[in-house]
Design a protein around this motif. Structure first.
Motif, short mmCIF file in Angstrom:
data_model
loop_
_atom_site.label_atom_id
_atom_site.label_comp_id
_atom_site.label_asym_id
_atom_site.label_seq_id
_atom_site.Cartn_x
_atom_site.Cartn_y
_atom_site.Cartn_z
N GLN A 219 0.95 -1.24 0.08
CA GLN A 219 0.11 -0.02 -0.19
C GLN A 219 0.74 1.40 0.16
O GLN A 219 1.80 1.33 0.55
CB GLN A 219 -0.79 -0.02 1.30
N ARG A 220 0.59 2.22 -0.87
CA ARG A 220 1.32 3.44 -0.86
C ARG A 220 0.54 4.67 -0.15
O ARG A 220 -0.68 4.80 -0.19
CB ARG A 220 1.26 3.83 -2.36
N TRP A 282 -4.33 3.34 -10.31
CA TRP A 282 -4.18 2.35 -9.42
C TRP A 282 -4.76 1.06 -10.00
O TRP A 282 -5.79 0.98 -10.84
CB TRP A 282 -5.06 2.54 -8.28
N THR A 323 -4.94 7.84 0.93
CA THR A 323 -4.39 6.49 0.34
C THR A 323 -5.40 5.74 -0.15
O THR A 323 -6.58 5.73 0.25
CB THR A 323 -3.61 5.75 1.67
N ALA A 325 -6.71 1.43 -0.86
CA ALA A 325 -6.43 0.03 -0.66
C ALA A 325 -7.14 -0.51 -1.54
O ALA A 325 -8.50 -0.17 -1.77
CB ALA A 325 -6.59 -0.34 0.90
N ARG A 354 -6.07 -8.37 1.53
CA ARG A 354 -5.69 -7.39 0.39
C ARG A 354 -5.23 -8.05 -0.89
O ARG A 354 -4.97 -9.19 -1.18
CB ARG A 354 -4.37 -6.46 0.87
N SER A 359 0.27 0.82 -7.42
CA SER A 359 -0.05 2.03 -7.12
C SER A 359 0.92 3.02 -7.86
O SER A 359 2.31 2.93 -7.74
CB SER A 359 -0.11 2.40 -5.68
#
Length: 377
Positions: A219-220, A282, A323, A325, A354, A359
């Protein structure tokens, strides 16, 4: 003998120069085919021996029969050494030094003295154990290893693709020693020194055996968000040398037009104009299916479900953390778009898994590697 000396010298130099071009950025500047790069690498050890053998014979004949002057013989020998250096050592040992083994990590409190709230961070969390990898500190190492949540991991980053991907480094049950080689089609390729394999980062697939590395979701987010979510996490620590600092300045200058949509290397198809070439997306890729989500789509819906092949994927934009996800969900009657999902993937009835979220990739690179992609505007 003079003609033979010239012929051997030229052949050795041509093979060496070709390899030096193929296994550095020079090959992509001239749009060298991917197959040539991978093919040369596969046989590079034999080609190294051939180059050395031909060069030694050529120099012996040149000295024995007075073909070239002493100065030219020295220059020729240096040219051969330079070719071998660029083929075998320049990227993996001198320029882009991977830290799969021996990487150092510091606490959030220590890192906070050196990072600003808007610093771009790649986050890898396994069973509550979290690591932060600042983008600027990943640009040169490209590969950083650790054990997170009891799992062996490597975080990889390709600056051209602006893509962080984390893998389990073990291939076919064997330990690996990953090193940077070059890039093709504006994406990183690295090798396993133990097996001799080449791996394309964006696909996570070994070139020769077609082994697929196990991927961990990344995750970014910005540094402010990481501090809030994972105050006990650890942060990859990178201290650049003077040469590294110069390289990073050159990187930033060169990447500015690249991220604006003008590819640094002319190796992309650039045929899909559904989005602007430099727009960052994304993306999720599952099997043969892929979907890319543009920022404009999040402006209309901050939480939504889409299909990627046969799998339903829930995208969530956390406005307060800035952010995104992505989670794997089932079509089990739950209206996922109205369920409150916290940033850790938890909801009232459980914990979501996840998805592997890509990203920040510019559209021109995503659409090249995943031409079958759907797009959500």
């Amino acid at each position: 003998m003079k003609k033979l000396a010239f012929l051997l010298a030229i052949v050795a130099l041509l093979i060496g120069a070709f390899g030096a071009i193929a296994l550095t950025e020079a090959g992509q500047i001239i749009n060298m085919p991917r197959e040539w790069v991978f093919g040369y690498f596969e046989y590079r050890q034999w080609l190294n021996l051939l180059i050395v053998a031909l060069a030694i014979i050529a120099l012996y004949l040149s000295i024995r029969f007075n073909v070239l002057s002493r100065k030219l013989n020295i220059l020729y020998g240096l040219a051969i050494i330079a070719c071998l250096f660029f083929i075998n050592l320049f990227a993996p040992e001198f320029w882009l030094r991977a830290q799969q083994h021996g990487a150092e990590f510091i606490s959030v409190e220590q890192a906070d003295q050196r990072l600003t709230d808007d610093t771009d961070i790649f986050v890898l969390e396994i069973d509550g154990d979290a690591r932060a990898y600042p983008r600027d500190w990943m640009q040169l190492p490209h590969i950083v290893g650790d054990n997170i949540g009891g799992q062996d991991t490597v975080m990889t980053y390709c600056a051209l693709s602006n893509l962080p991907i984390a893998f389990n480094p073990n291939m076919n049950g064997q330990k690996t020693d990953f090193r940077i080689i070059a890039q093709v089609h504006n994406n990183l390729i690295f090798t396993d020194r133990n097996s001799g394999e080449l791996i394309q980062q964006v696909t996570g697939t070994a070139e020769y055996s077609q082994t697929e590395l196990v991927q961990y979701p990344v995750q970014r987010m910005n540094w402010k968000a990481f501090k809030q979510l994972y105050p006990e996490g650890k942060v990859f620590d990178y201290n650049p040398t003077a040469f590294d600092k110069l390289t990073l300045k050159l990187f930033d200058t060169a990447l500015e037009p690249h991220y604006a949509g003008e590819p640094m290397f002319p190796t992309l198809t650039m045929e899909d104009d559904r989005l602007a070439t430099g727009e960052q997306i994304w993306g999720v890729n599952i099997g043969e299916a892929a979907v890319a989500v543009a920022k404009s789509h999040f402006d209309n819906a901050s939480q939504f479900v889409t299909r990627v092949g046969t799998q339903s994927v829930l995208f969530v934009y956390y406005d307060e953390l800035d952010t995104v996800a992505a989670y794997l969900v089932e079509n089990n009657g739950i209206d996922w778009e109205d369920i409150d999902i916290d940033p850790y993937g938890k909801y009232v009835d459980g914990q979501l898994t996840r998805a592997n979220l890509y990203s920040g990739m510019p559209w021109m690179i995503w659409s090249h590697w995943f031409p079958q992609t759907e797009v959500l505007f």
